[in-house]
Write an enzyme that holds these catalytic residues in place. Structure first.
Site, PDB file in Angstrom:
ATOM      1  N   ARG A 175       0.712  -4.668  -5.545  1.00 46.79           N
ATOM      2  CA  ARG A 175       0.840  -5.938  -4.833  1.00 46.79           C
ATOM      3  C   ARG A 175       1.094  -6.960  -5.942  1.00 46.79           C
ATOM      4  O   ARG A 175       0.408  -6.948  -6.962  1.00 46.79           O
ATOM      5  CB  ARG A 175      -0.431  -6.237  -4.043  1.00 46.79           C
ATOM      6  CG  ARG A 175      -0.767  -5.110  -3.045  1.00 46.79           C
ATOM      7  CD  ARG A 175      -1.771  -5.502  -2.011  1.00 46.79           C
ATOM      8  NE  ARG A 175      -2.313  -4.344  -1.307  1.00 46.79           N
ATOM      9  CZ  ARG A 175      -1.811  -3.832  -0.184  1.00 46.79           C
ATOM     10  NH1 ARG A 175      -0.748  -4.364   0.382  1.00 46.79           N
ATOM     11  NH2 ARG A 175      -2.375  -2.783   0.396  1.00 46.79           N
ATOM     12  N   GLY A 230       0.841  -1.211   0.000  1.00 48.72           N
ATOM     13  CA  GLY A 230       0.000   0.000   0.000  1.00 48.72           C
ATOM     14  C   GLY A 230       0.865   1.246   0.000  1.00 48.72           C
ATOM     15  O   GLY A 230       1.916   1.272   0.640  1.00 48.72           O
ATOM     16  N   ARG A 282      -5.925  -4.265   8.493  1.00 45.48           N
ATOM     17  CA  ARG A 282      -6.444  -5.601   8.198  1.00 45.48           C
ATOM     18  C   ARG A 282      -6.043  -6.577   9.297  1.00 45.48           C
ATOM     19  O   ARG A 282      -6.813  -7.394   9.740  1.00 45.48           O
ATOM     20  CB  ARG A 282      -5.880  -6.052   6.848  1.00 45.48           C
ATOM     21  CG  ARG A 282      -6.665  -7.092   6.150  1.00 45.48           C
ATOM     22  CD  ARG A 282      -6.131  -7.345   4.765  1.00 45.48           C
ATOM     23  NE  ARG A 282      -4.815  -6.763   4.528  1.00 45.48           N
ATOM     24  CZ  ARG A 282      -4.380  -6.353   3.349  1.00 45.48           C
ATOM     25  NH1 ARG A 282      -5.163  -6.422   2.311  1.00 45.48           N
ATOM     26  NH2 ARG A 282      -3.156  -5.874   3.206  1.00 45.48           N
ATOM     27  N   GLY A 323       5.756  -2.378   3.416  1.00 43.75           N
ATOM     28  CA  GLY A 323       5.384  -2.969   4.688  1.00 43.75           C
ATOM     29  C   GLY A 323       5.972  -4.353   4.890  1.00 43.75           C
ATOM     30  O   GLY A 323       6.956  -4.724   4.223  1.00 43.75           O
ATOM     31  N   ASP A 324       5.378  -5.132   5.775  1.00 46.74           N
ATOM     32  CA  ASP A 324       5.996  -6.419   6.146  1.00 46.74           C
ATOM     33  C   ASP A 324       6.051  -7.397   4.970  1.00 46.74           C
ATOM     34  O   ASP A 324       7.038  -8.111   4.802  1.00 46.74           O
ATOM     35  CB  ASP A 324       5.292  -7.043   7.360  1.00 46.74           C
ATOM     36  CG  ASP A 324       3.878  -7.482   7.060  1.00 46.74           C
ATOM     37  OD1 ASP A 324       3.139  -6.702   6.450  1.00 46.74           O
ATOM     38  OD2 ASP A 324       3.503  -8.605   7.432  1.00 46.74           O
ATOM     39  N   ARG A 352      -5.063   7.048   3.667  1.00 45.35           N
ATOM     40  CA  ARG A 352      -3.764   6.765   3.036  1.00 45.35           C
ATOM     41  C   ARG A 352      -3.244   7.936   2.216  1.00 45.35           C
ATOM     42  O   ARG A 352      -2.051   8.013   1.928  1.00 45.35           O
ATOM     43  CB  ARG A 352      -3.891   5.517   2.156  1.00 45.35           C
ATOM     44  CG  ARG A 352      -3.830   4.235   2.910  1.00 45.35           C
ATOM     45  CD  ARG A 352      -2.860   3.224   2.324  1.00 45.35           C
ATOM     46  NE  ARG A 352      -3.050   2.929   0.949  1.00 45.35           N
ATOM     47  CZ  ARG A 352      -3.543   1.773   0.466  1.00 45.35           C
ATOM     48  NH1 ARG A 352      -3.898   0.829   1.303  1.00 45.35           N
ATOM     49  NH2 ARG A 352      -3.643   1.574  -0.816  1.00 45.35           N
ATOM     50  N   GLU A 371     -10.555  -2.365  10.756  1.00 46.63           N
ATOM     51  CA  GLU A 371     -11.251  -3.127   9.697  1.00 46.63           C
ATOM     52  C   GLU A 371     -11.112  -4.639   9.871  1.00 46.63           C
ATOM     53  O   GLU A 371     -11.982  -5.382   9.463  1.00 46.63           O
ATOM     54  CB  GLU A 371     -10.744  -2.710   8.304  1.00 46.63           C
ATOM     55  CG  GLU A 371      -9.303  -3.063   8.038  1.00 46.63           C
ATOM     56  CD  GLU A 371      -8.886  -2.823   6.578  1.00 46.63           C
ATOM     57  OE1 GLU A 371      -7.797  -2.265   6.385  1.00 46.63           O
ATOM     58  OE2 GLU A 371      -9.627  -3.196   5.677  1.00 46.63           O
ATOM     59  N   ASP A 426       0.039   1.148   8.545  1.00 44.86           N
ATOM     60  CA  ASP A 426      -0.355   0.215   9.614  1.00 44.86           C
ATOM     61  C   ASP A 426       0.553   0.266  10.845  1.00 44.86           C
ATOM     62  O   ASP A 426       0.144  -0.130  11.935  1.00 44.86           O
ATOM     63  CB  ASP A 426      -0.370  -1.226   9.077  1.00 44.86           C
ATOM     64  CG  ASP A 426      -1.506  -1.457   8.092  1.00 44.86           C
ATOM     65  OD1 ASP A 426      -2.380  -0.581   7.984  1.00 44.86           O
ATOM     66  OD2 ASP A 426      -1.509  -2.503   7.426  1.00 44.86           O
ATOM     67  N   ASP A 479       2.982  -1.688  11.767  1.00 44.57           N
ATOM     68  CA  ASP A 479       2.918  -3.032  12.354  1.00 44.57           C
ATOM     69  C   ASP A 479       4.179  -3.857  12.100  1.00 44.57           C
ATOM     70  O   ASP A 479       4.116  -5.078  12.003  1.00 44.57           O
ATOM     71  CB  ASP A 479       1.687  -3.778  11.799  1.00 44.57           C
ATOM     72  CG  ASP A 479       1.726  -3.922  10.280  1.00 44.57           C
ATOM     73  OD1 ASP A 479       2.556  -3.259   9.637  1.00 44.57           O
ATOM     74  OD2 ASP A 479       0.921  -4.702   9.744  1.00 44.57           O
ATOM     75  N   THR A 517       4.228   2.039   5.552  1.00 42.07           N
ATOM     76  CA  THR A 517       2.868   1.515   5.629  1.00 42.07           C
ATOM     77  C   THR A 517       2.130   2.278   6.711  1.00 42.07           C
ATOM     78  O   THR A 517       2.702   2.527   7.788  1.00 42.07           O
ATOM     79  CB  THR A 517       2.825   0.000   5.935  1.00 42.07           C
ATOM     80  OG1 THR A 517       1.492  -0.356   6.308  1.00 42.07           O
ATOM     81  CG2 THR A 517       3.763  -0.419   7.060  1.00 42.07           C
TER      82      THR A 517
HETATM   83  N1  LIG Z   1       6.321 -14.022   1.903  1.00 38.59           N
HETATM   84  C1  LIG Z   1       6.634 -13.284   0.832  1.00 38.59           C
HETATM   85  N2  LIG Z   1       7.634 -13.656   0.025  1.00 38.59           N
HETATM   86  C2  LIG Z   1       7.962 -12.936  -1.067  1.00 38.59           C
HETATM   87  N3  LIG Z   1       7.331 -11.797  -1.427  1.00 38.59           N
HETATM   88  C3  LIG Z   1       6.328 -11.375  -0.664  1.00 38.59           C
HETATM   89  C4  LIG Z   1       5.922 -12.096   0.504  1.00 38.59           C
HETATM   90  N4  LIG Z   1       4.883 -11.433   1.065  1.00 38.59           N
HETATM   91  C5  LIG Z   1       4.655 -10.372   0.267  1.00 38.59           C
HETATM   92  N5  LIG Z   1       5.517 -10.321  -0.754  1.00 38.59           N
HETATM   93  C6  LIG Z   1       5.582  -9.323  -1.836  1.00 38.59           C
HETATM   94  O1  LIG Z   1       5.407  -8.015  -1.294  1.00 38.59           O
HETATM   95  C7  LIG Z   1       4.257  -7.397  -1.881  1.00 38.59           C
HETATM   96  C8  LIG Z   1       3.648  -6.449  -0.910  1.00 38.59           C
HETATM   97  O2  LIG Z   1       3.168  -7.186   0.208  1.00 38.59           O
HETATM   98  P1  LIG Z   1       1.794  -6.791   0.913  1.00 38.59           P
HETATM   99  O3  LIG Z   1       0.725  -6.729  -0.120  1.00 38.59           O
HETATM  100  O4  LIG Z   1       1.628  -7.713   2.055  1.00 38.59           O
HETATM  101  O5  LIG Z   1       2.014  -5.284   1.361  1.00 38.59           O
HETATM  102  P2  LIG Z   1       2.954  -4.710   2.518  1.00 38.59           P
HETATM  103  O6  LIG Z   1       4.324  -4.533   1.997  1.00 38.59           O
HETATM  104  O7  LIG Z   1       2.783  -5.536   3.746  1.00 38.59           O
HETATM  105  O8  LIG Z   1       2.337  -3.266   2.689  1.00 38.59           O
HETATM  106  P3  LIG Z   1       0.979  -2.827   3.457  1.00 38.59           P
HETATM  107  O9  LIG Z   1       1.282  -2.861   4.926  1.00 38.59           O
HETATM  108  O10 LIG Z   1       0.787  -1.459   2.960  1.00 38.59           O
HETATM  109  O11 LIG Z   1      -0.102  -3.773   3.063  1.00 38.59           O
HETATM  110  C9  LIG Z   1       3.384  -8.571  -2.294  1.00 38.59           C
HETATM  111  O12 LIG Z   1       2.453  -8.215  -3.294  1.00 38.59           O
HETATM  112  C10 LIG Z   1       4.429  -9.535  -2.830  1.00 38.59           C
HETATM  113  O13 LIG Z   1       4.864  -9.134  -4.099  1.00 38.59           O
HETATM  114  O1  LIG Z   2      -5.628  -0.514  -0.959  1.00 34.79           O
HETATM  115  P1  LIG Z   2      -5.792  -1.971  -0.684  1.00 34.79           P
HETATM  116  O2  LIG Z   2      -4.936  -2.806  -1.564  1.00 34.79           O
HETATM  117  O3  LIG Z   2      -7.221  -2.365  -0.650  1.00 34.79           O
HETATM  118  O4  LIG Z   2      -5.196  -2.234   0.766  1.00 34.79           O
HETATM  119  C1  LIG Z   2      -5.854  -2.006   1.964  1.00 34.79           C
HETATM  120  C2  LIG Z   2      -4.924  -2.393   3.068  1.00 34.79           C
HETATM  121  O5  LIG Z   2      -3.742  -1.642   2.981  1.00 34.79           O
HETATM  122  C3  LIG Z   2      -3.443  -1.062   4.227  1.00 34.79           C
HETATM  123  O6  LIG Z   2      -3.923   0.257   4.187  1.00 34.79           O
HETATM  124  C4  LIG Z   2      -1.996  -0.997   4.476  1.00 34.79           C
HETATM  125  O7  LIG Z   2      -1.417  -0.172   3.516  1.00 34.79           O
HETATM  126  C5  LIG Z   2      -4.230  -1.878   5.238  1.00 34.79           C
HETATM  127  O8  LIG Z   2      -4.461  -1.218   6.436  1.00 34.79           O
HETATM  128  C6  LIG Z   2      -5.459  -2.175   4.444  1.00 34.79           C
HETATM  129  O9  LIG Z   2      -6.087  -3.331   4.917  1.00 34.79           O
END
Ligand SMILES: Nc1ncnc2c1ncn2[C@@H]1O[C@H](COP(=O)(O)OP(=O)(O)OP(=O)(O)O)[C@@H](O)[C@H]1O
Ligand SMILES: O=P(O)(O)OC[C@H]1O[C@](O)(CO)[C@@H](O)[C@@H]1O
Length: 322
Positions: free
Chosen positions: A71, A10, A171, A101-102, A255, A223, A127, A129, A125
């Site tokens: 993503r 995100g 989430r 993010g993570d 956001r 949420e 979040d 988290d 992020t």
């Molecule tokens: N376990 C994993 N191994 C490899 N790549 C990953 C893994 N988890 C996530 N990714 C990659 O990182 C991208 C971003 O992950 P994710 O959608 O969980 O968002 P995020 O970085 O946690 O950010 P946000 O907190 O905003 O959701 C995923 O679409 C994927 O391409």
């Molecule tokens: O915009 P999207 O892909 O629906 O993502 C929403 C998710 O992204 C986050 O905002 C983190 O970036 C979460 O808190 C939320 O659940």
């Protein structure tokens, strides 16, 4: 050295500050920064170009990310990460700054461990988290946006003597919900990590406040709460008690928007530090803030449990709402 910069997951306010700092620090050290569009998807599609320092003009104060984000489920597969590494090598990109993010950090950790690409993570992020950092880019801005929105809702809730359920993002994390609830004086907060998040406890709390003379209440709902989102909880309260309540989902309003000063400052510090370390040959780390100071964590630390909001904050929301 050619250093790629990407944003993933995100978007979050402050990401542009980190991009700008990475690009300009690279230039200052005599290295070349390349902007990679749409996160890991862009690595698979070779969607990249050299990013001159002037490409970062006037982005510090802008929300979103000028590099766009995505993503990318394909990146969960090892053979696609091998394809990504081959693309990077072919383009001469030796190191990556990954802002996300993570999930993004898990991708970075795998890319460094399996494929030997030097990776640096910057927490981005709303979040907040991630283990090993008190802050992530976007959290401070999103928190202030949510509080401002709820202050407005409070005016109308109070005028009508109504109950409002306000849903904030998160989430799997209640960090934004709990901080928002405390900052706007909410009557209750529902969030995934809460120890006493039962429907009965919520009803008892609202009822006790009614007996104290309170005629309007605001419940902040994460949420991803176990009881369901704000719509679900609202429908249940309507059905069981016939309440004339209202539900507001703040959604993506949280956001967007111009980053707070803190998100700009940490984005700038982390962007520059990531490049300084990569340029010195270091990889496999992410940056953070611990007790006010810049911290460095091994990327593997992202596999640790996600931090929960401090328990006393949820309790305080309850005590202070009477
Ligand atoms: N376990 C994993 N191994 C490899 N790549 C990953 C893994 N988890 C996530 N990714 C990659 O990182 C991208 C971003 O992950 P994710 O959608 O969980 O968002 P995020 O970085 O946690 O950010 P946000 O907190 O905003 O959701 C995923 O679409 C994927 O391409
Ligand atoms: O915009 P999207 O892909 O629906 O993502 C929403 C998710 O992204 C986050 O905002 C983190 O970036 C979460 O808190 C939320 O659940």
């Amino acid at each position: 050295m050619r250093i790629g910069v990407l944003t993933s997951g995100g978007d979050a306010p402050g990401m542009n500050a980190a991009i700008r700092a990475a690009v300009r620090q690279a230039d200052a050290l005599g290295h070349e920064a390349w902007g990679i569009r749409q996160g890991f998807q862009g690595v698979l599609e070779k969607d990249w170009a050299p990013m001159p320092t002037r490409a970062c003009a006037n982005i510090l104060q802008r929300g979103g990310t000028v590099l766009h984000t995505a993503r990318c489920p394909e990146f969960l597969e090892i053979h696609r990460r091998a394809d990504a590494a081959a693309n990077l090598r072919e383009a001469g990109i030796q190191a990556l700054v990954i802002i996300g993010g993570d999930g993004s950090f898990r991708g970075a950790e795998a890319l460094q461990r399996e494929q030997g690409i030097l990776c640096a993570g910057i927490p981005g992020t709303i979040d907040n988290d991630l283990p090993g950092t008190d802050r992530t880019l976007g959290f401070d801005t999103a928190l202030n946006t949510a509080v401002e929105a709820i202050d407005r809702i409070r005016d109308t809730a109070s005028a009508h003597g109504r109950l409002f359920l306000v849903e904030v993002m998160g989430r799997s994390s209640g960090m934004l919900a709990v901080h928002t609830a405390l900052a706007c004086g909410a009557e209750a907060v529902l969030y995934p990590e809460s120890p006493d998040d039962s429907y009965q406890a919520l009803v008892a709390r609202l009822h006790a406040n009614w007996l104290r003379g309170k005629r309007s209440s605001i419940v902040v709902v994460a949420e991803g709460d176990d009881l369901g989102n704000a719509m679900v909880v609202g429908a249940r309260l309507r059905r069981d008690y016939g309440l004339d309540l209202r539900v507001v989902v703040l959604g993506h309003i949280q956001r967007g928007g111009s980053p707070s000063a803190l998100d700009r400052i940490w984005g700038s510090r982390w962007g520059a530090e990531a490049v300084r370390r990569l340029a010195a040959g270091e990889g496999g780390f992410y940056l953070g803030e611990v007790a006010g100071a810049l911290a460095v964590q091994p990327l593997a630390r992202i596999l640790d449990p996600r931090p929960a909001p401090p328990g006393d904050m949820g309790e305080l929301v309850d005590i202070l709402s009477r």
